[in-house]
Design an enzyme around this catalytic site. Sequence first.
Site, PDB file in Angstrom:
ATOM      1  N   TRP A 185       0.924  -1.047  -0.106  1.00 51.11           N
ATOM      2  CA  TRP A 185      -0.031  -0.146   0.460  1.00 51.11           C
ATOM      3  C   TRP A 185       0.912   1.310   0.083  1.00 51.11           C
ATOM      4  CZ3 TRP A 185      -0.264   3.368   3.947  1.00 51.11           C
ATOM      5  CH2 TRP A 185      -1.146   4.524   3.956  1.00 51.11           C
ATOM      6  N   GLU A 224      -3.106  -2.871  -2.592  1.00 47.67           N
ATOM      7  CA  GLU A 224      -4.189  -1.922  -1.778  1.00 47.67           C
ATOM      8  C   GLU A 224      -4.380  -0.774  -1.556  1.00 47.67           C
ATOM      9  OE1 GLU A 224      -3.096  -1.598   2.883  1.00 47.67           O
ATOM     10  OE2 GLU A 224      -5.116  -1.059   3.297  1.00 47.67           O
ATOM     11  N   LYS A 226      -7.642   2.882  -2.029  1.00 46.77           N
ATOM     12  CA  LYS A 226      -7.958   3.597  -0.996  1.00 46.77           C
ATOM     13  C   LYS A 226      -8.950   4.490  -1.283  1.00 46.77           C
ATOM     14  CE  LYS A 226      -6.282   5.858   2.538  1.00 46.77           C
ATOM     15  NZ  LYS A 226      -5.463   5.995   4.425  1.00 46.77           N
ATOM     16  N   ASP A 257      -9.551  -3.104   2.080  1.00 44.09           N
ATOM     17  CA  ASP A 257      -9.551  -2.683   3.896  1.00 44.09           C
ATOM     18  C   ASP A 257     -11.085  -2.137   4.062  1.00 44.09           C
ATOM     19  OD1 ASP A 257      -9.159  -0.537   5.660  1.00 44.09           O
ATOM     20  OD2 ASP A 257      -7.344  -1.058   5.425  1.00 44.09           O
ATOM     21  N   HIS A 260     -11.834   1.737   3.457  1.00 46.37           N
ATOM     22  CA  HIS A 260     -10.959   2.162   1.873  1.00 46.37           C
ATOM     23  C   HIS A 260     -12.426   2.834   0.953  1.00 46.37           C
ATOM     24  CE1 HIS A 260      -6.849   1.635   3.043  1.00 46.37           C
ATOM     25  NE2 HIS A 260      -7.478   2.842   4.040  1.00 46.37           N
ATOM     26  N   HIS A 284      -8.227  -6.322   5.078  1.00 44.64           N
ATOM     27  CA  HIS A 284      -7.876  -5.526   5.961  1.00 44.64           C
ATOM     28  C   HIS A 284      -9.369  -5.130   6.802  1.00 44.64           C
ATOM     29  CE1 HIS A 284      -3.543  -4.110   4.921  1.00 44.64           C
ATOM     30  NE2 HIS A 284      -3.375  -4.956   5.213  1.00 44.64           N
ATOM     31  N   ASP A 292     -11.641   7.523   7.156  1.00 44.48           N
ATOM     32  CA  ASP A 292     -10.666   6.086   6.936  1.00 44.48           C
ATOM     33  C   ASP A 292     -10.205   6.254   8.697  1.00 44.48           C
ATOM     34  OD1 ASP A 292      -9.786   3.314   7.287  1.00 44.48           O
ATOM     35  OD2 ASP A 292      -8.436   5.236   5.547  1.00 44.48           O
ATOM     36  N   ASP A 294     -10.343   4.580  11.265  1.00 43.73           N
ATOM     37  CA  ASP A 294      -9.226   3.064  11.538  1.00 43.73           C
ATOM     38  C   ASP A 294      -9.715   2.375  13.309  1.00 43.73           C
ATOM     39  OD1 ASP A 294      -7.763   1.410   9.432  1.00 43.73           O
ATOM     40  OD2 ASP A 294      -7.208   3.891   9.470  1.00 43.73           O
ATOM     41  N   ASP A 324      -6.497  -3.993  11.003  1.00 45.23           N
ATOM     42  CA  ASP A 324      -5.815  -2.787  10.612  1.00 45.23           C
ATOM     43  C   ASP A 324      -6.886  -1.686  11.212  1.00 45.23           C
ATOM     44  OD1 ASP A 324      -4.400  -1.429   9.768  1.00 45.23           O
ATOM     45  OD2 ASP A 324      -4.721  -0.806   7.689  1.00 45.23           O
TER      46      ASP A 324
END
Length: 416
Positions: A185, A224, A226, A257, A260, A284, A292, A294, A324
């Site tokens: 990524w 990956e 996003k 992810d 994303h 992820h 995003d 997380d 993630d």
Amino acid sequence: MNETRIKQVYDIAVERYAELGIDVEQVLAQLQKIEISMHCWQADDIGGFESTGDLTGGIQVTGNYPGKARNMEELRGDILKAMSLIPGRQRLNLHEIYGDFGGKFVDRNEVEPCHFESWIEWGLEHGIKLDFNTTSFSHPKSGDLSLSNPDKAIRDFWIEHSVRCRAIAEYMGVRQGDPCIMNLWVHDGSKDITVNRMKYRELLKDSLDKIFATPYSNMKDCVESKVFGIGLESYTVGSNDFYIGYGAQNNKLVTLDTGHFHPTESVADKLSSLLLFVPEVMLHVSRPVRWDSDHVTIMNDETMDLCKEIVRCNALDRVHIGLDYFDASINRIGAYVIGTRATQKCLLQALLEPLTQLRQYEANGQYFERLALLEESKNLPWNAVWDMFCLRNNVPVSDSFISEVQKYEREVTSHR
Ligand code: RNT
Ligand code: ZN
């Protein structure tokens, strides 16, 4: 928790599921085999052991809960502690900046397999297989563009880094006797309206072609995408379309992810499309809150849908499940335990779904019946099965892991 009670309730659950044609013991055996790739970076807020510089690349960790891991020994201890509270065996996903550099500065274009020797030994000792990631952020040469930088010297620097990372992943794969999944990524993007979007994507494609030139058989590449990064809101070179195209054309794994994508986009729905065109998928699993962000993964509809789709696609062997997220506002070991167990709980419910009956209804056009059974499935006694899974794996049942995390905090992390 009273063991006898857990067993009694489990026996009743087994009977209930048997009525629906589901063999709970078989489900538990399947769940036991699933290894979740835990991300090493929740333990230290994506710090790593290379520098003490700022986190860059459009990602951000918020919070300053005390006790974060300050070095490799602490990080390993924290991860083992977290794993001891999670049923089954998990993998560990390392970033390049977590190498064992022996106190020396090893630049990204100099990294070698030897810098991961101690990790490999540690993994072998504890039965933990490793996955790997290139690290394009938090470096003086990161800027806004790495692999897609028009400056050839900068591009070459990151190509060299990525080439070396693949060699490291291959070495890990050989040593652990199981392919190492290497995720790529890069944060490349632009804050504002970009008028040569094609140019950077051409450069990224060209860089990737160079990076992937050497074929390996003990590592797997995944890419990956996003939507945007902080400070890079208007344009992301490695967008979803870009990497789906790249993965499909070059037979590479695609990483999804869950943070994303656009907020109402279903990541679960992507699996049955992607799996027709790319060899395997890496996940992820995260939790975006408004962006995003997380946040720690929980047992929410999104994670549940995702796990159900893996099972419904019969793709447990083609979908690699990794986590993630990075929340620095709560106990970090606790964050690992909550997120990993939540993902396992979703997988368990997915495996316990009365799929044969549901599909029968669907095939017959009995959509009321399908919806009714989907609703009723939600309150089947899966939790009794989960408790038994924890009990058999010798890890705390239900919320009793809270006091274990508190104890570790008292005895270990609060002294940092
Ligand atoms: C960033 C990506 C990426 C990182 C890690 C640290 O948006 O999700 O996977 O979180 O590599
Ligand atoms: Zn990610």
